[in-house]
Design an enzyme around this catalytic site. Sequence first.
Site, short mmCIF file in Angstrom:
data_model
loop_
_atom_site.label_atom_id
_atom_site.label_comp_id
_atom_site.label_asym_id
_atom_site.label_seq_id
_atom_site.Cartn_x
_atom_site.Cartn_y
_atom_site.Cartn_z
CD GLU A 250 -3.72 -2.85 -2.62
OE1 GLU A 250 -3.14 -3.96 -2.69
OE2 GLU A 250 -4.79 -2.67 -2.00
NE ARG B 230 -2.18 -7.56 -9.42
CZ ARG B 230 -2.25 -8.43 -8.42
NH1 ARG B 230 -1.84 -9.67 -8.60
NH2 ARG B 230 -2.75 -8.06 -7.25
CE LYS C 71 -3.68 -2.66 0.83
NZ LYS C 71 -3.06 -3.98 1.10
CG ASN D 237 -0.43 -6.60 -5.10
OD1 ASN D 237 -0.90 -6.92 -4.03
ND2 ASN D 237 -1.05 -5.76 -5.93
CE LYS E 103 -6.23 0.47 -0.61
NZ LYS E 103 -6.26 -0.08 -1.98
NE ARG F 191 -7.29 -7.79 -10.20
CZ ARG F 191 -6.52 -7.55 -9.13
NH1 ARG F 191 -6.11 -8.52 -8.36
NH2 ARG F 191 -6.13 -6.32 -8.86
CG ASP G 206 -3.70 -4.44 -7.53
OD1 ASP G 206 -3.36 -5.27 -8.40
OD2 ASP G 206 -3.96 -4.76 -6.35
NE ARG H 200 -15.03 -7.28 -0.61
CZ ARG H 200 -15.20 -8.30 0.22
NH1 ARG H 200 -14.31 -8.54 1.17
NH2 ARG H 200 -16.26 -9.08 0.10
#
Length: 320
Positions: free
Chosen positions: A285, A214, A129, A287, A164, A229, A277, A237
């Site tokens: 984000e 992604r 994050k 990852n 979050k 997604r 993301d 979400r």
Amino acid sequence: MTTGSRQIGVIMDPLAGISPKKDSTLAMMLAAQARGWQLVCFELAGLALRDGVALGRGKRVSVHDDEQRWFDDTGPWEGRLGDLDVLLMRKDPPFDMEYVHATYILQRAEVAGALVVNSPTALRDVNEKVATAWYPQCTPATLITRHHAQLRAFLAEHGKIVIKPLDGMGGRSVFVVDEHDPNRNVIMETLTDNQARFVMAQRYVPEITDGDKRVLLIDGEPVEFLLARVPGGGDHRGNLVAGARGEGRPLGPRERWIAAEVGADLARKGVIFAGLDVIGDYLTEINVTSPTGIRELDRQFGLNIADQLMTAIERRLERP
């Protein structure tokens, strides 16, 4: 050591418990095995450090692209982790202190000569994050704080925000809050543990309805297709484990620009495989712990992303 005789260790959750149809780590193991590399599988409990030497106790395996029987245990392995050519750190989050302690062991293996993917230092430093703060030109308005007053002011400024935890995964405890939400104060109190824990707040990006995209990076370069997604009905979400639908799409100009802004910097830090993301036009984000999406994109577009990753790893191994 010739390519065919390389040994690659994989640190992951129990291999018997994965979902082979969608597991990116299995895809990586299949690609490594196809090159003749020998596979050794470890769980965190099998790692140790003795007098500065990283040690591992695991099992040799062979893998199969078969949803009923995806691996065979071919015998135990025990020795110095630094004797392996490559170590893939693919343990799923949470990124807790046990995970951090494992990175110290892997760092000693790195010093001893193993290529660790991703770099243990990067695993600790590139919080999925907070790391977006290094690329504010790519992100929506973002606030990291413990304080309710700052969160309320941020909400008043933007009207609708996402809050979050910094150590969450899979869409857990991600809340969309607007100014009229009667639960807004309770959400802030709960996520910050009454101002004892930092949280991230971002301006809500309405394009989430079109998917949380992604973008996979291999040694700083993006894969040509992304996995959108798309949230299920009644949910905000964009996470597959939260019920989102995965839809492959070609990479667009904005995603290419974000990848160019972020990719080379991550590669310099030793991040060989990452997942960005992107919602709408914005990076939300980064990852680096255990990015997924390989299997879905491979199926939809006839790719072999894991083989591309092995090629990048091979290039790293061959550097003087």
